[in-house]
Design an enzyme around this catalytic site. Structure first.
Site, short mmCIF file in Angstrom:
data_model
loop_
_atom_site.label_atom_id
_atom_site.label_comp_id
_atom_site.label_asym_id
_atom_site.label_seq_id
_atom_site.Cartn_x
_atom_site.Cartn_y
_atom_site.Cartn_z
N SER A 1 0.85 -1.19 0.00
CA SER A 1 0.00 0.00 0.00
C SER A 1 0.88 1.24 0.00
O SER A 1 2.09 1.16 0.22
CB SER A 1 -0.93 0.00 1.21
OG SER A 1 -0.17 0.06 2.40
N LYS B 1 -7.77 8.41 -6.43
CA LYS B 1 -7.65 7.24 -5.56
C LYS B 1 -9.05 6.66 -5.36
O LYS B 1 -9.84 7.16 -4.57
CB LYS B 1 -7.03 7.61 -4.22
CG LYS B 1 -6.75 6.42 -3.32
CD LYS B 1 -6.05 6.87 -2.04
CE LYS B 1 -5.75 5.68 -1.14
NZ LYS B 1 -6.97 5.03 -0.65
#
EC number: 6.5.1.2
Length: 678
Positions: free
Chosen positions: A96, A124
């Site tokens: 991540s 995002k």
């Protein structure tokens, strides 16, 4: 503890043992929140609070590296894998991105790269991360992120998504290619789905992300096929040697689009930081008008070779960053304040609000954290307040609007007695947290303690869920842990919605749990502030329940992951006659606790005592499997290459670690030679 309680602690004045205990507690808390968010899709704190807590843990560990927790969220991504689907190891770890929350921090990221470089910019997406594998251009299988090392195989469900290519649109496909992306449900489809669910008297979804994640985890792909899910691709993971990698990130996205994947139409190539700011400004203002939810922006170094040079941390790439949007805020009215009781007796005030829409979801409850928070914000019943719903999870009341206050607004006071059992409420050492003193005599605490006792990381009675625990407690069928093991078929089938098959499944699950490890048992009995890590440390140190029961404070504080706070809690637990009675009853019904077996490390001339780094993906080993194997023969496995590294074990698609090893002259071992050495 709540996020605000972690934030309120003055860490700089704590004794070393106390500081270590709080660092461990914070790490355990974040691991649990990560599990709730990534695995169960049932977060109980906001994204904003999680990010702030994560940064707090980072800062504490940076200042006190000797207290760095083992296997904490600092080293991992995400949560653990659910049962119900086949588990598949990722060929390349799904990491991540690090987060920033302001343009100033984004500028710092840009400046640290030390190049005047291009950044590929994109929204995002707020959905479920997925990896899709193709062999010779044809869909092979799909895997969720899971814990970043392994995930759930959800191929049949993913194949139902209309915009997922089942065959790559190219005449010359690579032998293997892993495409990564986000599965989402757009706003209009989400509203339509919830309307359908409500019409058919089914439970609605809290937000589009939960709807997408819940759909992909359904066992019936025919139902999934009826839901208008979409895949937006953002990159690739593993690839075979015949794949021709483009020179830039932007070109990679164009290539994926040519293969048949959907990419964001709001992608942008910024040539300098001024253009990054322009993109940020534009997307911040257009966010509400987009067809789908986004919770931030992603910025990636465009040049692929430069990406490799910049490299990775244990959590993810250093050449990319995620900017997180501020939480969404709206006005509402406090209709009432109620007090809830948790497992350890903690009293949490909850505001009942005039229903209001926040981020497409109707909100009617919000946490007030604790009474000190209510006083400092001067929140009263009847007040108009600002409600924040960060990251589409539990809302919180940010502040009151006293300029609109009515004359009959009521000041909120902490009750003197528990709202559930009427026991006295106490505040120890003038802390923010108040607790019910009822313990096992309080039905609310009993219910939450039993839920903890049967949970996956405790006794792991997987068929005995939270709702069933509530039913059993309400029906006075269970009060203490031992009562669970006395349940019979007739009692279970007599409950609402408990048929013969499900009742038998519960009984089988209970029987299966009768030989827990000592670490699981210590965690299950719910001693205050003891998490998984400290349970393991205590089990390994004492070796038996008898030794643990007889532990003295002086011995406890010498154990890793046990500070003065936890040591005091352990001593207090075993001084309580009711706790002793509960444990003895538990053992009397035939529970056999498995004591840890101390295994001596096998000696291996090549690896014992050596510092080893693993990089790349392997044909015959999973990364976790290989790490455990090396540790079992006495190797120290670390995540970064330095002058102290003895060797680097290198698989396919190795990146900057291999380059650094070669620069430092560190020995490199390929997979072909590894088996002989092992």
């Amino acid at each position: 503890m709540t996020p605000n309680e972690f934030f309120s602690i003055k860490y700089h004045i704590l004794a070393k043992a106390e500081l270590k205990a709080y660092i461990d507690k914070l790490a355990d808390y974040l691991s649990q929140q990560s599990y709730l968010y990534h695995t169960l899709d049932k977060p109980i704190i906001s994204d904003s609070d999680y990010d702030k807590l994560f940064r707090l843990l980072q800062d504490l560990v940076n200042d006190n590296p000797q207290f760095k927790p083992i296997n904490s969220v600092l080293d991992r991504v995400g949560g653990e894998v659910l049962a119900g689907f086949e588990t598949i190891k990722h060929k390349k770890k799904m990491t991540s991105l690090a987060n920033v929350f302001s343009l100033e921090e984004l500028r710092d990221f840009y400046d640290k790269i030390e190049y005047d470089i291009e950044l590929e910019c994109e929204p995002k997406m707020d959905g479920l991360a997925i990896s899709i594998f193709y062999k010779n251009g044809k869909f092979d299988y799909a895997v969720t992120r899971g814990d970043g090392i392994q995930g759930e195989k959800v191929s049949e469900n993913v194949k139902t998504i209309r915009n997922v290519p089942l065959k790559l649109n190219t005449s010359n496909p690579p032998e293997e290619l892993e495409v990564r992306g986000e599965i989402i449900l757009d706003k209009q489809s989400f509203l339509s789905l919830n309307e359908y669910m409500q019409t058919h008297e089914n439970k609605t979804f809290a937000n589009p992300r939960n709807a997408a994640a819940g759909s992909i985890r359904m066992l019936d792909s025919k139902v999934v096929a009826k839901r208008p899910l979409k895949l937006y691709s953002y990159g690739i993971g593993y690839f075979s040697k015949d794949f021709v990698y483009p020179e830039t990130q932007f070109e990679l996205m164009q290539l994926l689009q040519s293969f048949g994947f959907t990419i964001s139409d709001n992608m942008f190539l910024a040539k300098n930081f001024s253009e990054v700011e322009e993109y940020h400004h534009k997307m911040s203002h257009q966010r509400a008008d987009l067809a789908y939810d986004i919770d931030g922006l992603v910025f990636k170094v465009n040049n692929i070779k430069l990406q490799d040079t910049i490299g990775y941390t244990a959590r993810g790439p250093k050449w990319a960053i995620a900017y997180k949007f501020p939480a969404e805020e709206v006005e509402s009215e406090v209709l009432n304040v109620e007090f809830q009781v948790g497992r350890t007796g903690a009293i949490t005030p909850v505001a009942r609000l005039k229903p209001v829409a926040v981020g497409g979801v109707i909100v009617s409850n919000a946490t007030l954290h604790n009474i000190n928070e209510i006083k400092s914000k001067d929140i009263r019943v009847g007040d108009r307040v600002i409600v924040r719903r960060a990251g589409d999870v539990i809302p919180e009341v940010v502040k009151s609007l006293p300029q609109y206050r009515k004359s009959d607004a009521q000041i909120v006071e902490m009750p003197t007695n528990c709202p559930v059992c009427d026991s006295k409420i106490e505040n120890v050492n003038d802390q923010a947290i108040y607790r019910c003193t009822g313990g096992w005599h309080c039905q609310a605490q009993t219910t939450e303690r039993l839920k903890h006792f049967v949970s996956r990381k405790a006794m792991d009675i997987d068929k005995l869920g939270a709702k069933l625990i509530e039913q059993l407690v309400a029906a006075n069928l269970i009060k203490y842990p031992a009562d669970i093991y006395k349940l019979n078929f007739e009692q279970l089938t007599g409950l609402e919605r408990m048929a013969a098959k499900s009742s038998q499944n519960v009984l089988d699950s209970i029987t299966k749990s009768k030989e827990p490890s000592l670490a699981r048992f210590i965690f299950a009995i719910g001693i205050k502030d003891i998490g998984e890590v400290s349970s393991d440390a205590l089990a390994n140190h004492f070796g038996s329940l008898e030794s643990f029961r007889d532990a003295k404070f002086e011995e406890l504080i010498e154990i890793n992951y046990v500070g003065e706070i936890i040591a005091n809690n352990i001593v207090s637990f075993w001084h309580d006659s009711l706790n002793i009675k509960i444990v003895e009853e538990f053992l009397a019904i035939g529970i056999k606790i498995q004591n840890p077996v101390k295994v001596e490390h096998a000696y291996n001339e090549s690896f014992t005592g050596k510092t080893v780094v693993i990089t790349g993906s392997f044909e015959n080993y999973g990364r976790t499997e290989l790490t455990q194997l090396l540790k079992s023969i006495g190797a120290k496995v670390t995540s970064s290459v330095s002058k102290k590294t003895d060797m680097v074990i290198c698989g396919d698609n190795a990146g900057s670690k291999l380059t650094k090893a070669q620069e430092l002259g560190v020995e490199v071992i390929l997979e072909d030679n590894l088996k002989d050495l092992l």
